[in-house]
Design an enzyme around this catalytic site. Structure first.
Site, PDB file in Angstrom:
ATOM      1  CG  ASP A 194      -2.006   0.901   0.902  1.00  0.00           C
ATOM      2  OD1 ASP A 194      -2.183   1.685   0.146  1.00  0.00           O
ATOM      3  OD2 ASP A 194      -2.851   0.873   2.099  1.00  0.00           O
ATOM      4  CB  VAL A 195       3.292   2.226  -2.130  1.00  0.00           C
ATOM      5  CG1 VAL A 195       4.092   1.117  -1.229  1.00  0.00           C
ATOM      6  CG2 VAL A 195       3.053   1.874  -3.616  1.00  0.00           C
ATOM      7  CE  LYS A 196      -3.822   5.105   0.139  1.00  0.00           C
ATOM      8  NZ  LYS A 196      -3.597   4.072   1.116  1.00  0.00           N
ATOM      9  NE  ARG A 197       5.945   5.667  -3.393  1.00  0.00           N
ATOM     10  CZ  ARG A 197       6.028   5.479  -2.086  1.00  0.00           C
ATOM     11  NH1 ARG A 197       4.877   5.811  -1.656  1.00  0.00           N
ATOM     12  NH2 ARG A 197       7.207   5.209  -1.345  1.00  0.00           N
ATOM     13  CB  THR A 224      -2.521   1.386  -3.390  1.00  0.00           C
ATOM     14  OG1 THR A 224      -1.498   1.802  -2.596  1.00  0.00           O
ATOM     15  CG2 THR A 224      -3.132   0.123  -2.801  1.00  0.00           C
TER      16      THR A 224
END
Length: 305
Positions: free
Chosen positions: A103-106, A140
């Site tokens: 879950d890194v939302k890059r 993510t």
């Protein structure tokens, strides 16, 4: 890659992932004290406590679940030492046969997104050698910058057989400030969903795409609409449990075949021993409390599917 996740979901009969989002406040005091005794009140000491906590939870749940979702921010707060433990956690989970959703939302413009994609999903060339960085199976992705920002991730998904979950309708209370805004009479999250379908068609893996969507459990009527818009895109569903989402709220995230979604729970599982329901386990047996919380969550969700 999505087909591998589906196989694990079907094998475990558990459409869930455990969010490995450790805060020091979740970690039993005896673990923190031992880590600090070894390394002092340092970032390394904090990271060691996180590692011991994660390992205990994974050891008690890996046979029940298909996947885990470590939130990288909970590791980054401890600097380089935290990132080392993030990588150590990823590797350990993979050794246990779990699919890892980072879950890194890059999300950024082309070359930067390409670097993020290589670092988290793919490989980077060092001299004549191709090396993997964090090497997670999924991450993510934030779509705010549009196709320029997402396409590099999709390209790596197709090349490396990996996957992404694009933020579409998130579970947090203020998500509607942007995501619900009407554009030409339609909410923004619907327009993003249509782009997810477009991007997903470029990386199909049997019946579903390697490009999935993050759709919060806290907005069931919206998930019903999004399920119709994205029938072949898997949903990563946050918001169950501690954020207020119920099993009944989840039913629209799934397709009629019982597939189509994987539901995340973080503190509801990793800090289960703090709940009255699981207080009988005590802090010394927090891993056993987490195991029971997984069993209860799976039963709760399967009850409505």
């Amino acid at each position: 890659m999505i087909s591998q996740l589906i196989e694990k979901i079907q094998k475990t009969k558990a459409p869930i992932c455990v969010g490995l989002d450790p805060m020091l406040g979740y970690i039993p005091e005896h673990i923190v004290k031992e880590a600090m005794a070894q390394h002092g009140e340092t970032l390394k000491g904090a990271a060691e406590a996180v590692w011991q906590f994660n390992k205990e939870i994974v050891d008690h749940t890996y046979d029940l679940i298909p996947a885990v979702k470590p939130q990288i921010a909970m590791y980054e707060q401890f600097g380089i030492e935290g990132l080392i433990v993030y990588k150590r956690t990823v590797d350990y989970c993979r050794e246990k046969g779990l699919v890892v959703i980072g879950d890194v939302k890059r999300g950024d413009i082309g070359s930067t997104s390409a670097a993020y994609a290589a670092g988290h999903l793919g490989h980077v060339k060092v001299g004549g050698t191709m090396l993997a960085g964090f090497d997670t199976e999924f991450i993510t992705v934030n779509p705010y910058l549009g196709t320029d920002g997402v396409k590099p991730f999709v390209d790596v998904c197709s090349k490396e057989d990996k996957g992404i979950f694009v933020l579409v309708k998130t579970s947090n209370p203020s998500s509607g400030e942007f995501q619900d805004r009407l554009i030409d009479g339609r909410p923004l999250y619907e327009l993003v969903a249509e782009k997810v379908v477009e991007w997903g068609n470029q990386s199909m893996d049997k019946d579903y795409s390697n490009v999935g969507a993050v759709v919060g459990a806290t907005y069931p009527e919206m998930s019903k609409i999004l399920r119709k818009l994205m029938p072949r895109n898997y949903f990563l569903v946050p918001g169950y449990g501690a954020q207020g989402g119920t099993a009944e709220d989840l039913r629209y995230c799934f397709n009629e075949d019982g597939l189509g979604a994987i539901v995340n729970s973080s503190r509801g599982i990793i800090a289960a021993y703090k709940q009255d329901k699981y207080s009988r386990f005590g802090a010394d047996h927090f891993g056993e409390a987490s195991r029971q919380a997984v069993i209860d969550m799976v039963a709760d969700i399967n009850r409505v599917l």
